[in-house]
Design a protein around this motif. Structure first.
Motif, short mmCIF file in Angstrom:
data_model
loop_
_atom_site.label_atom_id
_atom_site.label_comp_id
_atom_site.label_asym_id
_atom_site.label_seq_id
_atom_site.Cartn_x
_atom_site.Cartn_y
_atom_site.Cartn_z
N ALA A 1 2.45 -2.64 -7.61
CA ALA A 1 3.36 -2.50 -6.47
C ALA A 1 3.70 -3.87 -5.88
O ALA A 1 4.84 -4.13 -5.51
N ASP B 1 0.83 -1.21 0.00
CA ASP B 1 0.00 0.00 0.00
C ASP B 1 0.86 1.26 0.00
O ASP B 1 0.58 2.22 -0.73
N ALA B 2 1.91 1.27 0.81
CA ALA B 2 2.79 2.43 0.90
C ALA B 2 3.53 2.65 -0.42
O ALA B 2 3.67 3.80 -0.88
N ILE B 3 3.99 1.58 -1.06
CA ILE B 3 4.67 1.69 -2.34
C ILE B 3 3.71 2.22 -3.40
O ILE B 3 4.06 3.11 -4.18
N ASP C 1 1.01 4.05 -3.02
CA ASP C 1 0.70 5.47 -2.78
C ASP C 1 1.88 6.36 -3.15
O ASP C 1 1.70 7.41 -3.78
N SER C 2 3.07 5.97 -2.76
CA SER C 2 4.25 6.79 -3.00
C SER C 2 4.60 6.89 -4.48
O SER C 2 4.97 7.95 -4.97
N ALA C 3 4.51 5.76 -5.20
CA ALA C 3 4.89 5.73 -6.61
C ALA C 3 3.72 6.03 -7.54
O ALA C 3 3.90 6.07 -8.76
N ASP C 4 2.52 6.21 -6.99
CA ASP C 4 1.32 6.49 -7.78
C ASP C 4 1.08 5.40 -8.82
O ASP C 4 0.89 5.69 -10.01
N LYS D 1 -1.98 -1.14 -6.71
CA LYS D 1 -1.50 -2.07 -5.69
C LYS D 1 -0.98 -3.35 -6.32
O LYS D 1 -0.02 -3.94 -5.83
#
Length: 90
Positions: A21, A8-10, A12-15, A18
């Motif tokens: 990612a 989830d963090a990847i 969100d950060s990389a747009d 999921k």
């Protein structure tokens, strides 16, 4: 943080999605495993280094019976944190 939270963090950060990612994370982990299996080092500048260490053979004790047992030598994965990671934590 578990694997799904990291995905989830990847994402969100990389747009990215999921699913993408998750595939990227799995590919990264697989690449690190393959490199370590060949005893190569994996260095991520600013994050750290994954490498293979050697553990010597030794004598241990069976906790149930107290009898001495021989523990074989083994290769073990290790991680050394880089300066960027250390600075981010402190």
């Amino acid at each position: 943080m578990n694997k799904s939270e990291l995905i989830d963090a990847i994402a969100d950060s990389a747009d990215i999605s999921k699913a993408a990612a998750g595939r990227a994370l799995d590919a990264t982990v697989d690449a690190v495993k393959k490199a370590l299996k060949k005893s190569d080092m994996v260095t991520l500048v600013g994050f750290g280094t994954f490498y293979v260490g050697k553990r010597a053979a030794r004598t241990g004790r069976n906790p149930r019976t107290g009898a001495a047992i021989k523990i074989k030598a083994a290769k073990v994965p290790k991680f050394r944190a880089g300066k960027g990671l250390k600075d981010a934590i402190n």
